[in-house]
Design an enzyme around this catalytic site. Structure first.
Site, mmCIF file in Angstrom:
data_model
loop_
_atom_site.group_PDB
_atom_site.id
_atom_site.type_symbol
_atom_site.label_atom_id
_atom_site.label_comp_id
_atom_site.label_asym_id
_atom_site.label_seq_id
_atom_site.Cartn_x
_atom_site.Cartn_y
_atom_site.Cartn_z
ATOM 1 N N ASP A 1 146.348 -12.610 49.436
ATOM 2 C CA ASP A 1 146.078 -13.728 48.526
ATOM 3 C C ASP A 1 147.284 -14.653 48.389
ATOM 4 O O ASP A 1 147.155 -15.785 47.914
ATOM 5 C CB ASP A 1 145.760 -13.189 47.124
ATOM 6 C CG ASP A 1 144.279 -13.025 46.877
ATOM 7 O OD1 ASP A 1 143.509 -13.885 47.352
ATOM 8 O OD2 ASP A 1 143.899 -12.050 46.204
ATOM 9 N N GLN B 1 140.156 -8.436 43.568
ATOM 10 C CA GLN B 1 139.339 -9.579 43.150
ATOM 11 C C GLN B 1 139.600 -9.926 41.686
ATOM 12 O O GLN B 1 139.571 -9.046 40.817
ATOM 13 C CB GLN B 1 137.848 -9.268 43.387
ATOM 14 C CG GLN B 1 136.900 -10.401 43.095
ATOM 15 C CD GLN B 1 137.020 -11.575 44.069
ATOM 16 O OE1 GLN B 1 137.481 -11.432 45.201
ATOM 17 N NE2 GLN B 1 136.623 -12.753 43.630
ATOM 18 N N LYS C 1 133.072 -11.689 51.585
ATOM 19 C CA LYS C 1 134.346 -11.396 52.251
ATOM 20 C C LYS C 1 134.186 -10.224 53.215
ATOM 21 O O LYS C 1 134.678 -10.259 54.338
ATOM 22 C CB LYS C 1 135.428 -11.080 51.193
ATOM 23 C CG LYS C 1 135.873 -12.313 50.420
ATOM 24 C CD LYS C 1 136.768 -11.995 49.219
ATOM 25 C CE LYS C 1 137.087 -13.285 48.458
ATOM 26 N NZ LYS C 1 137.911 -13.085 47.256
HETATM 27 N N1 GUN Z 1 138.750 -14.869 42.373
HETATM 28 C C1 GUN Z 1 138.413 -16.150 42.651
HETATM 29 N N2 GUN Z 1 139.130 -16.604 43.706
HETATM 30 C C2 GUN Z 1 139.925 -15.592 44.105
HETATM 31 C C3 GUN Z 1 140.888 -15.447 45.143
HETATM 32 O O1 GUN Z 1 141.176 -16.367 45.913
HETATM 33 N N3 GUN Z 1 141.484 -14.226 45.231
HETATM 34 C C4 GUN Z 1 141.206 -13.208 44.383
HETATM 35 N N4 GUN Z 1 141.867 -12.071 44.539
HETATM 36 N N5 GUN Z 1 140.320 -13.322 43.400
HETATM 37 C C5 GUN Z 1 139.691 -14.497 43.265
#
Ligand code: GUN
Length: 280
Positions: free
Chosen positions: A119, A96, A52
């Site tokens: 998100d 996350q 990311k």
């Molecule tokens: N962990 C796995 N997928 C995601 C996501 O799309 N967002 C977040 N914050 N954590 C994750």
């Protein structure tokens, strides 16, 4: 069969976003910023967060990762989120998941300002999405939606079958496809005769976390099949779809890896830019 090249489509999206960041920079004299909070040292989360960060830098976003040890107190994390909420250089905040057990996920999500919730997990954004109002849309279903639209721009009246009812994928995916006038069936691990449900789908989105669950004879000829699964097995990473079988039947199918994954990350960058635009 069309192999849906998520890697290529995500790269194209990032190119567009890069241009947009440049034009926003000219217009506002500042750039959108993404802050990711990473707790603990779980390997997959570390890898995702690194990807990311790299992608954010690549399109010219300001990006920051705040790391805490597994043992961090919940209050420390909540206080940091409150600080980021007030920070004008931060357009988007992502914590996350998964979180350590002693940290309340719901509290964390609800502490993030809805306007910075890249998100789309905050109940305000969830509600806005289901009401058809403007909102942040969770990155993975948004990525799946963009891939489906590439193959079939007009989804009017199509039958969509979603496997998995999670807040991350299944539920928001449902909202996006409903908005496109699909007839949506949400299935899950307790669904009876999943095979016959899947056989009705013009579109199948598999997001349930069971390796190679969707077999060749579960899929209608010419269906569009989107595989959200990332399952670690003895034979490496596999999706929720039995690729070799389904690729002989479907009209279009995403590979794992190289399908949905790169789109999720590109959509996170898109959401960060959307948050910036809404706040300016
Ligand atoms: N962990 C796995 N997928 C995601 C996501 O799309 N967002 C977040 N914050 N954590 C994750």
């Amino acid at each position: 069969m069309i192999l849906i090249d998520g890697k290529k489509i995500a790269a194209e999206l990032r190119e567009e976003l890069k241009k947009e960041v440049l034009s926003l920079k000219t217009k506002h004299n500042k750039i959108p910023g993404l802050t990711v909070v990473l707790i603990g040292d779980m390997a997959p989360s570390q890898i995702y967060v690194r990807m990311k960060e790299k992608a954010a830098n690549e399109v010219g976003l300001k990006s920051e990762v705040i790391k805490y040890p597994e043992s961090v107190e919940e209050k420390t994390v909540l206080d940091k989120i409150k600080e980021l909420n007030k920070d004008h250089s931060v357009s988007g905040i992502l914590v996350q998941l998964p979180l350590p057990k002693h940290i309340d996920k719901q509290k964390v999500i609800e502490t993030i300002l809805p306007s910075k919730d890249v998100d789309g997990f905050h109940p305000m954004n969830v509600g806005n999405l289901s009401s058809g109002y403007d909102s942040s849309i969770p990155c993975t279903p948004l990525g799946c939606y963009l891939l489906i639209k590439k193959i079939e721009p007009n989804l009017n009246g199509k039958k969509a079958v979603i496997i998995g009812r999670s807040n991350l994928n299944g539920k928001p995916m449902t909202q996006l496809l409903l908005k496109e006038n699909c007839t949506v069936t949400i299935t899950h691990s307790k669904t009876k005769d999943l095979k016959s449900e899947c056989l009705k789908g013009d579109i199948i989105v598999a997001a349930v976390g069971i390796p190679k669950l969707v077999k060749g004879d579960w899929v209608k000829k010419d269906a569009i099949v989107i595989d959200v699964g990332i399952n670690k097995t003895e034979n490496g990473i596999v999706g929720d779809v039995a690729f070799d079988e389904v690729s002989k039947i479907a009209k279009a199918l995403t590979p794992v890896p190289g399908g949905v994954g790169p789109m999720t990350i590109a959509c996170l960058l898109k959401n960060t830019i959307e948050c910036f635009k809404r706040s300016n």
